[in-house]
Design a protein around this motif. Sequence first.
Motif, mmCIF file in Angstrom:
data_model
loop_
_atom_site.group_PDB
_atom_site.id
_atom_site.type_symbol
_atom_site.label_atom_id
_atom_site.label_comp_id
_atom_site.label_asym_id
_atom_site.label_seq_id
_atom_site.Cartn_x
_atom_site.Cartn_y
_atom_site.Cartn_z
ATOM 1 N N GLN A 181 0.824 -1.205 0.000
ATOM 2 C CA GLN A 181 0.000 0.000 0.000
ATOM 3 C C GLN A 181 0.862 1.261 0.000
ATOM 4 O O GLN A 181 0.533 2.246 -0.672
ATOM 5 C CB GLN A 181 -0.943 0.000 1.219
ATOM 6 N N LYS A 229 -10.250 5.427 -1.650
ATOM 7 C CA LYS A 229 -11.058 4.827 -0.586
ATOM 8 C C LYS A 229 -11.137 3.312 -0.732
ATOM 9 O O LYS A 229 -11.085 2.574 0.255
ATOM 10 C CB LYS A 229 -12.463 5.437 -0.606
ATOM 11 N N ARG A 232 -7.172 1.585 -0.569
ATOM 12 C CA ARG A 232 -6.509 1.583 0.735
ATOM 13 C C ARG A 232 -7.067 0.523 1.671
ATOM 14 O O ARG A 232 -6.436 0.181 2.670
ATOM 15 C CB ARG A 232 -6.616 2.961 1.379
ATOM 16 N N ARG A 233 -8.256 0.010 1.363
ATOM 17 C CA ARG A 233 -8.870 -1.011 2.208
ATOM 18 C C ARG A 233 -8.529 -2.425 1.761
ATOM 19 O O ARG A 233 -8.874 -3.396 2.449
ATOM 20 C CB ARG A 233 -10.393 -0.829 2.201
#
Length: 257
Positions: A181, A229, A232-233
Amino acid sequence: MALSIWEALAVFAAGTAAGTINTIVGSGTLITFPVLLAIGLPPVTANVSNALGLVPGSVSGAIGYRAELRGQGRRALVLGVTALVGGLGGAVLLLALPSEAFDTFVPVLIALALVLVLLQPRLAEVVRRRREDDGTAGHPHGGPVLLVGLLLASVYGGYFGAAQGVLYLSLMGLFLDEDLQRVNAVKNILGAVVNGVAACFFLFVAEFDWTAVLLIAVGSALGGQIGAKVGRRLPPPALRAVIVTVGVVAIAQLLLR
């Protein structure tokens, strides 16, 4: 060029999708470029308009990943300068070479990048163990091999850019001792730099369609926030799976077009 309402909506939707996928992985150009060709833009004009329009999306995605960029300022600067030089070189090549110049080896390049992404955890472990055996620390910027690789990937990005993010992720994932990430966050910075420098160059020397540029710009900026959004998860294995899936689609589209 005057667009119908449906053509305008198609370009805006493509820009939003491209901004989203660029932030998560890359390869958004494979969405916008065919749409611009479909509404009647010549290939080079479509490519230039696409590069200009995707700049806000790249910036938006980088802002969305700002938490993962903490502590990577100097790294982003060094790698960003490398990307800037390569991106400018690619933009020059776009106007100097025929659009078919990279068609032969680009699918092979992407396939190699996908193999590196798949093998990245094992390869990174081998590199880490070798460093421990040699008593040397990993280079904070990845070392000269990474810089050369990113320079070449950025030349390609300034020229066309399909699956450019896959190339960045495979190279940095191998040579940087970082979570995927955080690597993705730097990838978004590099994408913004390459698109930005190419766009500045194209503003003065190439033809583009302002309507298409504005529609893609607004859509990609929105997509950048959506992509941040979502991306990143994703845990590293899921993110790696998305990268490989997008890369395979990119190869198929490049071979079939």
